[in-house]
Design an enzyme around this catalytic site. Structure first.
Site, short mmCIF file in Angstrom:
data_model
loop_
_atom_site.label_atom_id
_atom_site.label_comp_id
_atom_site.label_asym_id
_atom_site.label_seq_id
_atom_site.Cartn_x
_atom_site.Cartn_y
_atom_site.Cartn_z
N CYS A 33 0.83 -1.20 0.00
CA CYS A 33 0.00 0.00 0.00
C CYS A 33 0.87 1.25 0.00
O CYS A 33 1.95 1.28 0.57
CB CYS A 33 -0.88 0.02 1.24
SG CYS A 33 -1.93 -1.40 1.39
N LYS A 69 12.94 -16.03 -9.20
CA LYS A 69 12.67 -15.10 -10.32
C LYS A 69 11.67 -15.72 -11.29
O LYS A 69 10.74 -15.05 -11.73
CB LYS A 69 13.96 -14.77 -11.10
CG LYS A 69 14.97 -13.90 -10.43
CD LYS A 69 14.59 -12.45 -10.34
CE LYS A 69 13.91 -12.17 -9.04
NZ LYS A 69 14.77 -11.87 -7.91
N LYS A 83 6.41 -4.63 -4.07
CA LYS A 83 7.85 -4.35 -4.05
C LYS A 83 8.35 -4.21 -2.62
O LYS A 83 9.46 -4.60 -2.29
CB LYS A 83 8.11 -3.06 -4.83
CG LYS A 83 9.58 -2.68 -4.94
CD LYS A 83 10.32 -3.69 -5.78
CE LYS A 83 11.81 -3.40 -5.89
NZ LYS A 83 12.52 -4.60 -6.36
N GLU A 99 17.71 -18.23 -6.15
CA GLU A 99 17.36 -16.93 -6.71
C GLU A 99 16.76 -17.10 -8.12
O GLU A 99 15.76 -16.45 -8.46
CB GLU A 99 18.61 -16.04 -6.74
CG GLU A 99 18.45 -14.67 -7.35
CD GLU A 99 17.39 -13.80 -6.67
OE1 GLU A 99 16.87 -14.17 -5.62
OE2 GLU A 99 17.05 -12.75 -7.25
N GLU A 145 8.15 -15.75 -9.77
CA GLU A 145 7.44 -14.48 -9.58
C GLU A 145 7.17 -13.76 -10.88
O GLU A 145 6.15 -13.09 -11.00
CB GLU A 145 8.10 -13.59 -8.53
CG GLU A 145 9.48 -13.12 -8.81
CD GLU A 145 10.06 -12.25 -7.68
OE1 GLU A 145 9.33 -11.79 -6.80
OE2 GLU A 145 11.28 -12.04 -7.69
N HIS A 188 17.74 -37.30 -2.36
CA HIS A 188 17.09 -37.74 -1.12
C HIS A 188 15.58 -37.55 -1.20
O HIS A 188 14.92 -37.51 -0.17
CB HIS A 188 17.69 -37.02 0.08
CG HIS A 188 19.14 -37.35 0.28
ND1 HIS A 188 19.56 -38.57 0.74
CD2 HIS A 188 20.26 -36.63 0.01
CE1 HIS A 188 20.89 -38.59 0.79
NE2 HIS A 188 21.34 -37.42 0.33
N ARG A 201 5.56 -0.32 -6.12
CA ARG A 201 5.52 -1.07 -4.87
C ARG A 201 4.55 -2.25 -4.93
O ARG A 201 4.61 -3.14 -4.09
CB ARG A 201 5.09 -0.14 -3.73
CG ARG A 201 6.09 0.97 -3.46
CD ARG A 201 5.48 2.02 -2.58
NE ARG A 201 5.14 1.48 -1.28
CZ ARG A 201 5.92 1.53 -0.21
NH1 ARG A 201 7.11 2.08 -0.30
NH2 ARG A 201 5.52 1.04 0.93
N ASN A 223 -2.20 2.21 5.69
CA ASN A 223 -1.28 1.11 5.39
C ASN A 223 -1.07 0.34 6.69
O ASN A 223 -0.94 0.97 7.75
CB ASN A 223 0.09 1.62 4.95
CG ASN A 223 0.05 2.33 3.61
OD1 ASN A 223 -0.98 2.35 2.95
ND2 ASN A 223 1.17 2.91 3.23
N GLY A 224 -0.95 -0.97 6.60
CA GLY A 224 -0.71 -1.75 7.81
C GLY A 224 -1.92 -2.63 8.12
O GLY A 224 -2.78 -2.83 7.26
N TRP A 240 -2.90 -2.77 -1.49
CA TRP A 240 -2.52 -4.15 -1.75
C TRP A 240 -3.34 -4.97 -0.77
O TRP A 240 -3.13 -4.89 0.44
CB TRP A 240 -1.02 -4.32 -1.51
CG TRP A 240 -0.47 -5.66 -1.88
CD1 TRP A 240 -0.05 -6.06 -3.12
CD2 TRP A 240 -0.23 -6.77 -1.00
NE1 TRP A 240 0.43 -7.35 -3.05
CE2 TRP A 240 0.33 -7.81 -1.78
CE3 TRP A 240 -0.44 -6.99 0.36
CZ2 TRP A 240 0.69 -9.04 -1.23
CZ3 TRP A 240 -0.09 -8.22 0.89
CH2 TRP A 240 0.47 -9.24 0.10
O1 M6R Z 1 13.11 -4.95 0.17
P1 M6R Z 1 13.64 -6.27 0.62
O2 M6R Z 1 14.95 -6.59 0.01
O3 M6R Z 1 13.72 -6.39 2.10
O4 M6R Z 1 12.59 -7.31 0.10
C1 M6R Z 1 12.68 -8.67 0.41
C2 M6R Z 1 11.81 -9.49 -0.51
O5 M6R Z 1 10.48 -9.12 -0.36
C3 M6R Z 1 12.22 -9.33 -1.97
O6 M6R Z 1 13.55 -9.66 -2.19
C4 M6R Z 1 11.33 -10.21 -2.88
O7 M6R Z 1 11.60 -11.55 -2.65
C5 M6R Z 1 11.57 -9.83 -4.35
N1 M6R Z 1 10.31 -9.66 -5.01
C6 M6R Z 1 12.37 -10.81 -5.09
O8 M6R Z 1 12.48 -10.52 -6.44
#
Ligand code: M6R
Length: 618
Positions: free
Chosen positions: A2, A495, A613, A491, A498, A514, A27, A104-105, A78
């Site tokens: 948000c 990617k 974000k 990682e 997402e 395993h 965001r 927000n929150g 959000w």
């Molecule tokens: O802002 P931050 O680095 O603390 O965020 C952590 C995760 O939310 C962030 O890395 C998220 O996994 C990304 N969308 C990955 O691409």
């Protein structure tokens, strides 16, 4: 997540609010709205609330071009409590329609407050959100003094908030408060701004103040007055909003993600600039403010983060152990904070975060601090809550990262942690010659990255294209690696999930036999990260195991390693680097896989569904 913007001043507020909301789009959100205090024909004022599901562009279409009003608030939501509908979008208004709230929150006791308001006050709720209770509570306590009404409302609330409230009775006023969700006020000439993220204000003012938790602010066009929620006055010095390094415009790139992938040579150079010291074979991170004696006294290092930042932390922990012989671990912040960790005074924690606002990471920092641990930040966004909560630390200087999927922040976080490992290493176990060699190798990475991206990132033929073809047609994809390459595998899988929404899994290569190997069939693409390091031969044996079961292997290998390349259906070479540095290069093809697969599947690359974000809720 948000986003909040607010404006009180001389100008028409609506265009400024909409521009601020656009700057917060990165965001992640699913609906948007604004509340304007607009003049009526009778000489009074009323609230004009407009909300839309979807992007800010939808809201822009709905807002009349000449909408009057010199004060208002805007919000991107959000969804947490309640579906993505117009009724659940913010602002929420009280039953008289003269008080509007954006929030927000999470209001944790909203259910009991709602029941009370319905039963005792006869309030008819119009949304499923937790936030709507705030509008009705402010109304309940409002006797003509907006500040006191919001203060009293928040006194009965538990949870987290960045909240802003406007009143039709007060045309030049916003009341805002923060508890666990950031807010910043900015001073212009005869105008005052409010935002949950200073990025929204960058076009308008550089003179800002960050609110602290449990503070409330009365905002007028002349400025602001801040006090604690318990009534004590507060005075904060105005800070200068730092100039953003790097641009937050897309330029000629079709997507921020692609632009940010391409920016990595530059962002990495910025991160390394002046920090690697070839003369001594060491490194300097002034923000850590640690003497060699203090470095030697550290007994254990914990690296805390979430998502991509956690993956960078895994590489960092390995580097700390190998270069500094310092016992080190990386842990997912949301797990760390609730496992009642054992912490001693000679532990050091590094909190890694791009946004500097991640609630889980912030919670872990607070837990470590409560137990007497020292925590330093490895953060991208200057002045963010995590940077300020840690007090000491380093910025990774990636510049604004707008795409939800993190790319350039990852490589800068890894680089900053490698620099820290070199710095700690030189005070502990590492000789000058080894340090110099490692530093030189690190400084060579931006150039190697640039050449690799030039040769591969935009090409319409070649192994990246072939790999993406295998991936987009897959039901399921496996990512394998060992040592630091296991973190790269994680990682890469994150990617692809997402950005392209392709189900996938990452596993340390040897662990796969395993159990997870049962998932492999003749169609399964397996992406194996196999740099020419001490684990190469072992990982190649694991590759043989999946090949024997018919997997279609996409192999990331070191340039010139033809033997490894021969095992793959698609082989992708990346430049040679020393083992701990390889993640900076082997992650590049994985970022491109996600981008190109997402593109081929018609995904919303920069704003993938359900994601934010900046994840400011637990
Ligand atoms: O802002 P931050 O680095 O603390 O965020 C952590 C995760 O939310 C962030 O890395 C998220 O996994 C990304 N969308 C990955 O691409």
């Amino acid at each position: 997540m948000c986003g909040i913007v607010g404006y009180v001043g001389e100008k028409r507020a609506a265009p400024l609010l909409l521009d601020g909301l656009r700057r917060l789009e990165y965001r992640g959100y699913d609906s948007a709205g604004l509340a304007m205090i607009t003049p009526t024909e009778g000489g009074g004022y009323e609230l004009n609330v407009i909300r839309r599901v979807g992007f800010v562009a939808e809201l822009v279409k709905a807002v009349p071009e000449n909408l009057a009003g010199r004060a208002g608030v805007g919000h991107t939501r959000w969804a947490t409590h309640g579906a993505v509908t117009e009724a659940n979008a913010h602002p929420h208004v009280d039953s008289t329609g003269r008080i509007a709230v954006i929030h927000n929150g999470i209001i944790e006791n909203f259910a009991s407050l709602r029941a009370h308001l319905e039963e005792e006050e006869g309030v008819k709720f119009r949304s499923e959100t937790d936030s709507e209770v705030l509008a009705h509570l402010v109304r309940k306590f409002y006797t003509g003094d907006p500040l006191e009404a919001v203060r009293s409302a928040l006194a009965v609330v538990t949870g987290t908030w960045g909240v802003a409230v406007v009143f039709a009775d007060h045309a030049d006023l916003i009341i805002a408060s923060r508890n666990g969700s950031p807010l910043v006020v900015g001073k212009g000439d005869g105008e005052t701004f409010l935002a949950s993220d200073p990025h929204a204000l960058a076009n308008y003012t550089r003179s800002i103040v960050y609110l602290e938790d449990r503070e409330i602010v009365k905002i007028t066009r002349e400025g602001w007055e801040i006090s604690r929620l318990d009534g004590r006055p507060v005075s904060h010095a105005i800070e200068e909003l730092g100039i953003e390094l790097g641009s937050s415009e897309k330029g000629s790139f079709p997507h921020f993600m692609l632009k940010e992938i391409h920016e990595q040579p530059e962002s990495l150079s910025r991160c390394l600039l002046g920090r690697v010291v070839p003369e001594t074979g060491g490194a300097k991170l002034g923000g850590f403010d640690l003497t060699p004696r203090e470095i030697v006294a550290i007994r254990r290092l914990g690296i805390l983060g979430c998502g991509t930042s956690f993956h960078a932390g895994l590489v960092g922990a390995t580097a700390m152990e190998q270069l500094a012989r310092l016992p080190a671990f990386a842990e997912i912040a949301s797990e760390f904070r609730y496992r009642n960790p054992v912490i001693s005074a000679d532990d050091l924690f590094l909190a890694v975060s791009q946004s500097g606002e991640t609630a889980d990471t912030l919670g872990a920092i607070q837990e470590a601090q409560t137990k007497g641990g020292r925590v330093m930040g490895v953060v991208n966004v200057v002045g963010s809550t995590i940077a300020r909560t840690c007090g000491r630390g380093v910025y990774v200087h990636s510049g604004p990262e707008i795409a939800v999927a993190s790319t350039k922040a990852f490589t800068s976080q890894v680089a900053a942690l490698l620099v820290a490992s070199l710095m700690f290493g030189r005070s502990r176990m590492l000789g000058p010659g080894e340090g110099r060699a490692f530093g030189a190798d690190l400084l060579a990475v931006p150039g190697r990255m640039a050449s690799w991206l030039d040769a591969n990132a935009t090409s319409h033929t070649g192994p990246i294209v072939d790999a993406v073809e295998l991936l987009v047609n897959a039901r399921f994809v496996f990512f394998l690696g060992r040592g630091v390459s296991a973190a790269v595998a994680m990682e890469g899988a994150l990617k692809l999930k997402e950005v392209a929404y392709i189900p996938c899994m990452s596993y340390p290569a040897a662990e796969m036999k395993h159990g997870p190997i049962a998932l492999i069939d003749k169609q399964t693409p397996v992406v194996a990260i196999v740099p020419d390091d001490q684990m190469r031969d072992k990982t190649l044996s694991n590759v043989q195991e999946v090949r024997a079961r018919g997997a279609r292997v996409i192999l990331i290998h070191t340039e010139g390693d033809t033997e490894a390349a021969q095992l793959a259906e698609v082989a992708i070479a990346v430049p040679r680097a020393s083992a701990l540095i390889t993640p900076l290069l082997s992650v590049l093809p994985l970022q491109l896989f996600a981008y190109r697969a997402g593109l081929a599947l018609g995904r919303d690359i920069d704003r993938p569904r359900n994601l934010a974000k900046s994840v400011t809720v637990e």
